[in-house]
Design a protein around this motif. Structure first.
Motif, PDB file in Angstrom:
ATOM      1  N   ASP A 165      -9.415  41.524  18.902  1.00 44.13           N
ATOM      2  CA  ASP A 165      -8.592  40.704  19.782  1.00 44.13           C
ATOM      3  C   ASP A 165      -7.118  40.792  19.411  1.00 44.13           C
ATOM      4  N   VAL A 166      -6.835  41.233  18.193  1.00 42.83           N
ATOM      5  CA  VAL A 166      -5.464  41.278  17.703  1.00 42.83           C
ATOM      6  C   VAL A 166      -4.818  42.601  18.091  1.00 42.83           C
ATOM      7  N   GLU A 167      -3.622  42.511  18.637  1.00 40.58           N
ATOM      8  CA  GLU A 167      -2.862  43.712  18.965  1.00 40.58           C
ATOM      9  C   GLU A 167      -2.037  44.165  17.769  1.00 40.58           C
ATOM     10  N   SER A 168      -1.325  43.242  17.133  1.00 38.05           N
ATOM     11  CA  SER A 168      -0.520  43.552  15.948  1.00 38.05           C
ATOM     12  C   SER A 168      -0.368  42.278  15.140  1.00 38.05           C
ATOM     13  N   MET A 169      -0.097  42.417  13.825  1.00 37.35           N
ATOM     14  CA  MET A 169       0.068  41.220  13.017  1.00 37.35           C
ATOM     15  C   MET A 169       0.696  41.554  11.663  1.00 37.35           C
ATOM     16  N   MET A 170       1.219  40.537  11.005  1.00 38.24           N
ATOM     17  CA  MET A 170       1.661  40.606   9.623  1.00 38.24           C
ATOM     18  C   MET A 170       0.933  39.539   8.839  1.00 38.24           C
ATOM     19  N   TYR A 171       0.938  39.693   7.512  1.00 33.93           N
ATOM     20  CA  TYR A 171       0.327  38.669   6.668  1.00 33.93           C
ATOM     21  C   TYR A 171       1.029  38.664   5.321  1.00 33.93           C
ATOM     22  N   ALA A 172       0.939  37.543   4.651  1.00 30.28           N
ATOM     23  CA  ALA A 172       1.448  37.398   3.285  1.00 30.28           C
ATOM     24  C   ALA A 172       0.262  37.230   2.349  1.00 30.28           C
ATOM     25  N   GLY A 173       0.335  37.847   1.177  1.00 30.10           N
ATOM     26  CA  GLY A 173      -0.746  37.706   0.212  1.00 30.10           C
ATOM     27  C   GLY A 173      -1.892  38.662   0.481  1.00 30.10           C
ATOM     28  N   SER A 208      14.906  27.287   8.622  1.00 32.29           N
ATOM     29  CA  SER A 208      15.528  26.356   7.680  1.00 32.29           C
ATOM     30  C   SER A 208      14.504  25.806   6.698  1.00 32.29           C
ATOM     31  N   LEU A 209      13.262  25.658   7.140  1.00 31.62           N
ATOM     32  CA  LEU A 209      12.214  25.178   6.248  1.00 31.62           C
ATOM     33  C   LEU A 209      11.867  26.219   5.190  1.00 31.62           C
ATOM     34  N   VAL A 210      11.928  27.504   5.580  1.00 28.18           N
ATOM     35  CA  VAL A 210      11.688  28.571   4.612  1.00 28.18           C
ATOM     36  C   VAL A 210      12.819  28.601   3.590  1.00 28.18           C
ATOM     37  N   ASP A 211      14.065  28.490   4.069  1.00 30.12           N
ATOM     38  CA  ASP A 211      15.225  28.481   3.169  1.00 30.12           C
ATOM     39  C   ASP A 211      15.126  27.365   2.136  1.00 30.12           C
ATOM     40  N   ASP A 212      14.612  26.218   2.567  1.00 33.34           N
ATOM     41  CA  ASP A 212      14.512  25.068   1.676  1.00 33.34           C
ATOM     42  C   ASP A 212      13.280  25.123   0.773  1.00 33.34           C
ATOM     43  N   GLY A 213      12.462  26.154   0.943  1.00 32.62           N
ATOM     44  CA  GLY A 213      11.262  26.290   0.125  1.00 32.62           C
ATOM     45  C   GLY A 213      10.131  25.384   0.549  1.00 32.62           C
ATOM     46  N   LEU A 214      10.240  24.791   1.741  1.00 32.38           N
ATOM     47  CA  LEU A 214       9.215  23.862   2.223  1.00 32.38           C
ATOM     48  C   LEU A 214       8.092  24.568   2.969  1.00 32.38           C
ATOM     49  N   MET A 215       8.295  25.838   3.322  1.00 29.51           N
ATOM     50  CA  MET A 215       7.350  26.520   4.189  1.00 29.51           C
ATOM     51  C   MET A 215       7.424  28.011   3.924  1.00 29.51           C
ATOM     52  N   ARG A 216       6.309  28.711   4.174  1.00 30.63           N
ATOM     53  CA  ARG A 216       6.333  30.174   4.139  1.00 30.63           C
ATOM     54  C   ARG A 216       5.465  30.704   5.272  1.00 30.63           C
ATOM     55  N   TYR A 217       5.958  31.755   5.919  1.00 36.51           N
ATOM     56  CA  TYR A 217       5.167  32.396   6.966  1.00 36.51           C
ATOM     57  C   TYR A 217       3.933  33.028   6.337  1.00 36.51           C
ATOM     58  N   LEU A 232       1.486  31.341  11.784  1.00 35.37           N
ATOM     59  CA  LEU A 232       0.888  30.351  10.907  1.00 35.37           C
ATOM     60  C   LEU A 232       1.746  30.253   9.660  1.00 35.37           C
ATOM     61  N   ALA A 233       2.168  29.055   9.307  1.00 33.56           N
ATOM     62  CA  ALA A 233       3.071  28.871   8.170  1.00 33.56           C
ATOM     63  C   ALA A 233       2.503  27.805   7.241  1.00 33.56           C
ATOM     64  N   LYS A 234       2.403  28.143   5.966  1.00 36.41           N
ATOM     65  CA  LYS A 234       1.883  27.193   4.988  1.00 36.41           C
ATOM     66  C   LYS A 234       2.995  26.262   4.526  1.00 36.41           C
ATOM     67  N   VAL A 235       2.676  24.967   4.481  1.00 32.02           N
ATOM     68  CA  VAL A 235       3.676  23.972   4.089  1.00 32.02           C
ATOM     69  C   VAL A 235       3.208  23.110   2.917  1.00 32.02           C
TER      70      VAL A 235
END
Length: 331
Positions: free
Chosen positions: A11-19, A102-111, A126-129
């Motif tokens: 179902d996925v056409e393209s994607m990125m992931y962290a970890g 801005s949330l990523v810059d502040d270290g509150l969130m990561r994609y 999807l972003a982990k907070v």
């Protein structure tokens, strides 16, 4: 188990992931360090725009403009993403994702993951907070989930989502005051203005997840006997409707009995029930409900349909019906 937050490969056409790779190494890895939206978009293959273009119908061999609708066409390959009304306004990927930087810059969130579905007609991020430990060894990760469409059917949605790490059960944030409903913005002319106003709402994400974690910890502190579980299960999965003669069809009886039996097995033997402090608690009951909804209730559906159901449809409604009596039981 495959993470339900990771859509089915076909179902996925393209994607990125962290970890760690989501499945079979698919997608582009951005590493373990937080990245901003521009890199996430590029690595996810979302560095394109959906361009409104006129529609035409052929009449007597001539192309006649269709003024009431327009096509949304992808800039990179002219893929038609959807047909929309003349007042429908696209929200481009760079705008949909960028206001969270801005949330990523502040270290509150990561994609965490991002990509496109259905030939680009839908995109997600999807972003982990953060995370919470409900009992020692039983952690729940907290995410912001953004979902946007170019198909005239999908509004911009931003939701707060909990995922139990040990089994990847997925739920909307379990809140009693409605904030788990998140944000929904229609594709009208002022969608960008409304979206940026939504930043104020996203600023309460830590409070949202604090409430959700407190709810789960209260459940973990509440014992549930087998008798109490049976009463809860009967309420959540009620008797089938009868016909005009007062009879229950064999098919309906089998379906209800199987559902109750499967949920009871999850309550007693489901994933993570061997963690000390989980077994025979209201937290165990909640996880039986979420595991059933995540992995069993819609097993015949494709993963993207199951995920949509868990956040927007019948799966979310099913978990909600289980959450209410558990909240009252643990009060």
């Amino acid at each position: 188990m495959t993470n339900i937050l990771e859509f089915g490969e076909f179902d996925v056409e393209s994607m990125m992931y962290a970890g760690a790779p989501p499945w079979h190494g698919s997608g582009n890895c951005v590493g373990d360090k937080p990245v901003l939206s521009d890199e996430a978009i590029r690595m996810a293959g979302l560095d394109w725009i959906g361009e409104p273009q006129p529609l035409f119908a052929f009449r007597n061999g001539e192309a006649v403009p269709v003024g009431s609708h327009k096509a949304i066409v992808r800039s990179t390959d002219e893929q038609i993403l959807g047909v929309v009304g003349k007042n429908w306004t696209p929200l481009q990927n760079v705008d949909a994702f960028g206001f969270l930087d801005s949330l990523v810059d502040d270290g509150l969130m990561r994609y965490h993951t991002a990509g496109s579905l259905a030939n680009g007609s839908k995109v997600w991020m999807l972003a982990k907070v953060g995370d919470s430990e409900i009992v020692p060894g039983d952690k729940v990760d907290h995410y912001l989930f953004l979902y946007n469409g170019f198909d005239a059917k999908t509004s911009l949605r931003v939701l707060w989502t909990d995922v139990r790490v040990v089994c990847r059960n997925t739920t909307r944030a379990a809140l009693s005051r409605g904030r788990g409903q998140g944000i929904s913005v229609r594709h009208t002319a002022n969608i960008k203005q409304k979206m940026y106003q939504a930043q104020d709402v996203l600023g309460i994400s830590q409070e949202v997840f604090a409430q959700s974690s407190h709810f789960m910890k209260v459940l973990a502190d509440t014992s549930m006997t087998t008798s109490s579980w049976v009463d809860f299960c009967l309420e959540l999965v009620p008797e089938p409707a009868t016909d005009e003669d007062g009879n229950i069809s064999k098919r309906a009886r089998t379906r209800v009995d199987n559902q109750r039996r499967e949920m009871t097995d999850l309550f007693l033997n489901g994933t993570g029930m061997d963690i000390p402090g989980v077994s025979h608690t209201a937290w165990a009951a909640y996880n039986a409900v979420t595991e059933y909804a995540t992995w069993h209730r819609s097993a015949r559906s494709s993963q993207d349909k199951r995920f949509e159901s868990l956040l927007f449809g019948a799966g979310n409604h099913f978990i909600g019906r289980g959450t209410k009596p558990l909240t009252e039981f643990a009060a």
